[in-house]
Design a protein around this motif. Structure first.
Motif, PDB file in Angstrom:
ATOM      1  N   LYS A  78       1.439   6.090   6.754  1.00 45.50           N
ATOM      2  CA  LYS A  78       1.023   6.792   5.733  1.00 45.50           C
ATOM      3  C   LYS A  78      -0.436   6.615   5.248  1.00 45.50           C
ATOM      4  CE  LYS A  78       5.669   6.326   3.380  1.00 45.50           C
ATOM      5  NZ  LYS A  78       6.463   5.566   2.330  1.00 45.50           N
TER       6      LYS A  78
ATOM      7  N   ILE B 227      -2.385   4.340   5.875  1.00 48.12           N
ATOM      8  CA  ILE B 227      -2.928   2.566   5.269  1.00 48.12           C
ATOM      9  C   ILE B 227      -3.146   1.766   6.949  1.00 48.12           C
ATOM     10  CG2 ILE B 227      -2.911   0.726   4.170  1.00 48.12           C
ATOM     11  CD1 ILE B 227      -0.771   2.409   2.416  1.00 48.12           C
ATOM     12  N   LYS B 228      -4.309   1.279   7.075  1.00 46.18           N
ATOM     13  CA  LYS B 228      -4.642   0.697   8.265  1.00 46.18           C
ATOM     14  C   LYS B 228      -5.392  -0.474   8.034  1.00 46.18           C
ATOM     15  CE  LYS B 228      -8.820   3.409   9.416  1.00 46.18           C
ATOM     16  NZ  LYS B 228      -8.805   4.099   8.087  1.00 46.18           N
TER      17      LYS B 228
ATOM     18  N   ASP C 216      -8.659  -1.507   5.742  1.00 46.27           N
ATOM     19  CA  ASP C 216      -8.757  -0.738   4.158  1.00 46.27           C
ATOM     20  C   ASP C 216      -8.634  -1.659   2.944  1.00 46.27           C
ATOM     21  OD1 ASP C 216      -8.797   1.473   5.736  1.00 46.27           O
ATOM     22  OD2 ASP C 216      -6.831   1.933   5.441  1.00 46.27           O
TER      23      ASP C 216
ATOM     24  N   VAL D 265      -6.405  -5.051   3.402  1.00 47.47           N
ATOM     25  CA  VAL D 265      -5.259  -4.886   4.500  1.00 47.47           C
ATOM     26  C   VAL D 265      -5.368  -5.671   5.707  1.00 47.47           C
ATOM     27  CG1 VAL D 265      -3.610  -3.433   5.604  1.00 47.47           C
ATOM     28  CG2 VAL D 265      -4.524  -2.799   3.210  1.00 47.47           C
TER      29      VAL D 265
ATOM     30  N   VAL E  79       0.739   1.535  -3.384  1.00 50.22           N
ATOM     31  CA  VAL E  79      -0.579   1.221  -3.043  1.00 50.22           C
ATOM     32  C   VAL E  79      -1.624   2.372  -3.247  1.00 50.22           C
ATOM     33  CG1 VAL E  79      -2.273   0.963  -0.879  1.00 50.22           C
ATOM     34  CG2 VAL E  79       0.084   0.013  -0.935  1.00 50.22           C
TER      35      VAL E  79
ATOM     36  N   LYS F  97      -5.230   3.940  -2.600  1.00 49.14           N
ATOM     37  CA  LYS F  97      -6.407   4.118  -1.816  1.00 49.14           C
ATOM     38  C   LYS F  97      -7.121   5.274  -1.881  1.00 49.14           C
ATOM     39  CE  LYS F  97      -7.533   4.301   3.363  1.00 49.14           C
ATOM     40  NZ  LYS F  97      -6.901   4.999   4.672  1.00 49.14           N
TER      41      LYS F  97
ATOM     42  N   VAL G 102      -7.735  -1.786  -0.646  1.00 47.68           N
ATOM     43  CA  VAL G 102      -6.678  -0.881  -1.395  1.00 47.68           C
ATOM     44  C   VAL G 102      -6.436  -1.682  -2.793  1.00 47.68           C
ATOM     45  CG1 VAL G 102      -5.660   0.068   0.477  1.00 47.68           C
ATOM     46  CG2 VAL G 102      -4.993  -1.872  -0.404  1.00 47.68           C
TER      47      VAL G 102
ATOM     48  N   LEU H 285       3.355  -5.705   5.371  1.00 42.92           N
ATOM     49  CA  LEU H 285       1.920  -5.657   4.806  1.00 42.92           C
ATOM     50  C   LEU H 285       1.328  -7.033   4.454  1.00 42.92           C
ATOM     51  CD1 LEU H 285      -0.451  -4.183   3.734  1.00 42.92           C
ATOM     52  CD2 LEU H 285       0.820  -3.885   1.650  1.00 42.92           C
TER      53      LEU H 285
END
Length: 496
Positions: free
Chosen positions: A452, A454-455, A458, A445, A471, A473, A460, A488
């Motif tokens: 949610k 996700i940063k 990450d 990412v 996604v 993860k 994924v 994204l």
């Protein structure tokens, strides 16, 4: 066989041959070592200039001793006069280049011919006082070396080699990067003139023994021969000294066997030696270049292969691929091997498929093609010519340049034909919505606007179904809204 062996051994029993070999080797070694710096500093023309300008110094020294002391052919006076003439030449070359728009190479051509002409006029006007054989001065007589010549050249060679060894680090630094040398406080101009003085000494001491042509040849040719074999200055100097010695040895034998002038035979042998290395040098030789060219794979060919496989949904039969791509059988095979080694394709023999890294490269090429089509359309190129011209330009696909053109056109979504322009960026990242062929693969990412969990950073796994993007993860499945999916951007992990 016995005759050949005798022809090798017998000359070594002759004193004139041994003196020529020893004296010539002394000159050749110091010329070759200094010649390495001459080549690196692009001063090859300067050695020629100094050697020709010496006729003025020789004539002036001869005339001075004859008129004031009644002595003819005073070696010391001619040596001093030659050195003065050489230094005047160097000064005038630098002066003209500094105070005018004339470049240094042009200044060398002007001053050395002018001073050489002054020397010829001096010798001809005062011919009844000056008894110098111009032909001997130009060609030399290495087989007639005197003891004085041997002593002078030995002293000069020892002095010059000592200076080069003592200041080697400074000469090396000022030869390769004079700007950096000046920035750290090295007196670049001082070492330039110091080395020029050394070259002047070499030329002055050697011309009377081997002549103008040979001293210039020994200063340049052995060093140039060594330059074809190595990138290290220390090794280059050692090889140049070796080639200088072999030039003298081989040339002397050649002059005896062919009954020719010694200086000409030595330069002929040195030139043939250079040409042999030029052809057969393992890295910089002509044969090596030819072999590299035959093994080289054009960028356009590899990119055409990637593009063809991508158009076939990431996998294609070898037979179909050869129909799409025009290339010779050997070149085509080399291209497949290169792409496999670079991790862009998987070659299964009968089928060729793209890796994830290959798919990212294909997206970059597709973006380049469609950006060029859009640019050409803006420039007024007819629609029926867009694809053909863009196909040529797409191989100039520097990521930063393509992104710049793309942004300058307002980041268009589609090309003139209505096809979507893949939103892949210069750093290799691309939008989630442009991930054709990447469903189910792991990605990193880069940017996302969501709460949610996700940063950026990450790793994924992303997939797409009828309802949207999902996604995965750490074993957790996260559904993204259309807005979150649009924010994204991802890129492939470095190990893919």
């Amino acid at each position: 066989m016995d005759i050949f062996f005798t022809s090798l051994i017998e000359p070594l029993t002759k004193m004139y041959f041994l003196k020529a070999l020893i004296g010539g080797s002394i000159v050749a070694v110091v010329c070759a070592v200094a010649g390495c710096l001459v080549i690196l500093q692009r001063m090859a023309f300067l050695g020629d200039a100094l050697s020709h300008a010496m006729i003025a110094g020789v004539g002036a020294g001869y005339l001075f001793m004859k008129v004031f002391f009644g002595i003819e052919a005073a070696a010391g006076a001619m040596l001093v006069g030659s050195l003065i003439a050489a230094m005047i030449t160097v000064f005038m070359i630098g002066f003209v280049a500094k105070v005018s728009r004339i470049k240094e190479d042009t200044s060398i051509g002007i001053m050395y011919t002018g001073i050489f002409a002054a020397g010829v006029v001096l010798v001809s006007v005062f011919s009844k006082y000056i008894h110098i054989d111009i032909v001997h001065f130009i060609m030399g007589d290495i087989l007639g070396i005197s003891d004085t010549d041997m002593i002078v050249s030995s002293i000069v060679s020892a002095t010059v080699l000592s200076v080069i060894i003592l200041f080697f680090r400074y000469f090396k630094l000022t030869s390769f990067d004079p700007v950096m040398a000046a920035s750290i406080g090295v007196p670049v101009l001082f070492f330039k003139y110091l080395f020029t003085g050394c070259v002047s000494l070499i030329v002055v001491s050697a011309v009377s023994m081997v002549g103008v042509i040979l001293v210039v040849g020994l200063l340049i040719t052995p060093a140039a021969t060594a330059y074809l074999l190595t990138d290290r200055l220390e090794k280059m100097m050692a090889l140049a000294a070796l080639f200088g010695f072999t030039s003298i040895l081989g040339g002397l034998y050649l002059s005896l066997w062919m009954n020719s002038a010694g200086g000409g035979a030595i330069m002929l042998f040195a030139t043939v030696q250079f040409l042999a290395v030029l052809i057969f040098a393992p890295r910089y030789g002509m044969l090596a270049d030819m072999l590299r060219s035959r093994r080289a794979v054009p960028q356009q060919l590899t990119e055409d292969i990637i593009g063809s496989v991508f158009k076939s949904n990431g996998e294609i039969t070898l037979q179909s691929l050869t129909g799409y791509v025009e290339a010779g059988k050997k070149q085509f095979k080399n291209a497949l091997n290169r792409l496999t080694a670079d991790g862009l394709i998987i070659n299964k023999g009968e089928t060729i498929s793209l890796t994830e890294k290959g798919k990212a490269e294909a997206l970059r090429l597709k973006k380049a093609h469609r950006v060029w089509e859009t640019y050409l359309h803006h420039m007024g190129v007819p629609s029926d010519q867009l694809h053909e011209q863009a196909h040529v330009l797409e191989h100039y696909n520097d990521a930063d340049a393509i992104q710049y053109i793309y942004e300058q056109m307002g980041s268009p979504v589609t090309d003139p034909h209505g096809a979507v322009i893949p939103d892949i960026y210069a750093d290799g990242s691309f939008c989630l919505t442009q991930m054709f062929g990447f469903s189910g693969n792991k990605v990193v990412v880069v940017t996302i606007d969501t709460d949610k969990g996700i940063k950026p950073g990450d790793i994924v796994k992303v997939s797409q179904d009828d309802e949207g993007f999902v996604v995965e993860k750490d074993g957790q499945t996260i559904e993204l809204t259309q807005k979150e999916a649009a924010s994204l951007t991802v890129k492939l992990p470095d190990n893919l």
